[in-house]
Design a protein around this motif. Structure first.
Motif, mmCIF file in Angstrom:
data_model
loop_
_atom_site.group_PDB
_atom_site.id
_atom_site.type_symbol
_atom_site.label_atom_id
_atom_site.label_comp_id
_atom_site.label_asym_id
_atom_site.label_seq_id
_atom_site.Cartn_x
_atom_site.Cartn_y
_atom_site.Cartn_z
ATOM 1 N N SER A 23 0.836 -1.204 0.000
ATOM 2 C CA SER A 23 0.000 0.000 0.000
ATOM 3 C C SER A 23 0.868 1.250 0.000
ATOM 4 N N LYS A 24 0.326 2.342 -0.488
ATOM 5 C CA LYS A 24 0.988 3.633 -0.351
ATOM 6 C C LYS A 24 0.765 4.136 1.070
ATOM 7 N N VAL A 25 1.739 4.837 1.611
ATOM 8 C CA VAL A 25 1.625 5.248 3.010
ATOM 9 C C VAL A 25 0.467 6.212 3.224
ATOM 10 N N TRP A 26 0.120 7.007 2.198
ATOM 11 C CA TRP A 26 -0.978 7.960 2.371
ATOM 12 C C TRP A 26 -2.336 7.273 2.431
ATOM 13 N N GLN A 27 -2.386 5.957 2.142
ATOM 14 C CA GLN A 27 -3.641 5.204 2.251
ATOM 15 C C GLN A 27 -3.863 4.682 3.669
ATOM 16 N N LEU A 28 -2.891 4.833 4.533
ATOM 17 C CA LEU A 28 -2.960 4.300 5.893
ATOM 18 C C LEU A 28 -3.476 5.351 6.868
ATOM 19 N N SER A 29 -4.007 4.886 7.984
ATOM 20 C CA SER A 29 -4.421 5.790 9.052
ATOM 21 C C SER A 29 -3.190 6.371 9.741
ATOM 22 N N GLY A 30 -3.409 7.381 10.590
ATOM 23 C CA GLY A 30 -2.301 7.979 11.317
ATOM 24 C C GLY A 30 -1.571 6.970 12.183
ATOM 25 N N GLY A 31 -2.323 6.117 12.874
ATOM 26 C CA GLY A 31 -1.693 5.114 13.719
ATOM 27 C C GLY A 31 -0.899 4.102 12.920
ATOM 28 N N GLU A 32 -1.429 3.704 11.763
ATOM 29 C CA GLU A 32 -0.705 2.762 10.904
ATOM 30 C C GLU A 32 0.571 3.395 10.357
ATOM 31 N N GLN A 33 0.497 4.668 9.979
ATOM 32 C CA GLN A 33 1.696 5.355 9.498
ATOM 33 C C GLN A 33 2.754 5.430 10.604
#
Length: 219
Positions: free
Chosen positions: A132-142
Motif C-alpha cells: 500500500s501507499k503510506v498515504w492510504q494508511l491511518s495515522g496510527g498505521e503510518q
C-alpha cells in the motif's frame, strides 16, 4: 554510549530578543538503555533530539558516541535512527519500500532489504499493507510504519519523539514490550521524548525533565 555534554542553544524569534532554549544540558545513555526526556511543549526536548541526530548544531557543547566527538559528523554518518512526530515517510514509496529504505541506503540488495522489511512489518501487524501507499494508511498505521523503519537498521542510537502518540492504548502496551526487547537485544542507546510520564517510567531506566533549558533528573 551516547553523550550530550553541556549543550546550549538559543532560539532567535523573528522579532524580539534571543531566548536560551538549552542551558548546558548534559545526559548520557548507555548501550541498551532507554532515557526519557519530559517537559512542556516548547521546552526544547525536540531541539535536543535534533542536535543529537545532527540535524541542528548546538551553540556550545559536544555530542559524543562511544567516546568520539561526533558534533560535526553529518546525520547520515552517525548510524542513528530517528523518528519525529511527522513520521517523514516517503509518499511516493509503498509501505515495504519505506521500511526497506535505510537498508538499501546501506547497499543491501533491494530484494533482501524487502524481505527484511516484510518480516519487520509482520512484527508490527502490518503485513497486509506492505504494497500500500503510506498515504492510504491511518495515522496510527503510518506511525507503526515509521517505527518499523526506525528499528530495521539496528542503529547505534535510537531517537524517538512521542513515538506512540497516535496509537490506541492496547497497541501502545504491546509496542512497549516490543521496544524494550528490541532495544535490549540490539543494545541501542535510546532517547525517548514524551509528555506521558507513566509511559516514560514504563520504558526508561532514567527520566529527566527539561525546564527553562535545564535537565533535571526526576528518577
Amino acid at each position: 554510549m551516547l553523550e550530550l555534554l553541556n549543550i546550549s542553544k538559543q532560539w532567535v524569534p523573528p522579532t524580539g530578543a534571543p531566548k536560551a532554549l538549552l542551558r548546558g544540558a548534559t545526559v548520557s545513555v548507555s548501550a541498551g538503555e532507554t532515557v526519557a526526556l519530559l517537559g512542556p511543549s516548547g521546552s526544547g526536548k525536540s531541539t535536543l533530539l535534533r542536535i543529537a541526530a545532527g540535524l541542528e548544531q548546538a551553540d556550545a557543547g559536544m555530542v559524543r558516541m562511544d567516546g568520539a566527538d561526533i558534533s560535526a559528523t553529518p546525520p547520515e554518518r552517525r548510524g542513528f535512527a530517528l523518528m519525529f512526530q511527522d513520521f517523514a515517510l516517503f509518499p511516493h514509496l509503498n509501505v515495504q519500500d519505506n521500511v526497506a529504505f535505510g537498508l538499501v541506503e546501506q547497499r543491501i540488495p533491494k530484494a533482501a532489504a524487502r524481505d527484511q522489511a516484510r518480516a519487520m512489518l509482520a512484527r508490527f501487524g502490518l503485513s497486509a499493507y506492505a504494497l500500500s501507499k503510506v498515504w492510504q494508511l491511518s495515522g496510527g498505521e503510518q506511525q507503526r510504519v515509521a517505527l518499523a523503519r526506525a528499528l530495521i537498521t539496528r542503529p547505534r542510537a535510537l531517537l524517538l519523539d512521542e513515538p506512540f502518540s497516535a496509537l490506541d492504548a492496547d497497541l501502545r502496551l504491546q509496542l512497549r514490550e516490543e521496544f524494550k526487547a528490541h532495544i535490549a537485544e540490539h543494545r541501542m542507546a535510546t532517547l525517548w521524548v514524551t509528555h506521558d510520564e507513566s509511559e516514560a517510567r514504563a520504558m526508561a531506566a532514567r527520566g529527566y525533565r527539561l525546564l527553562e533549558g535545564t535537565l533535571l533528573r526526576i528518577w
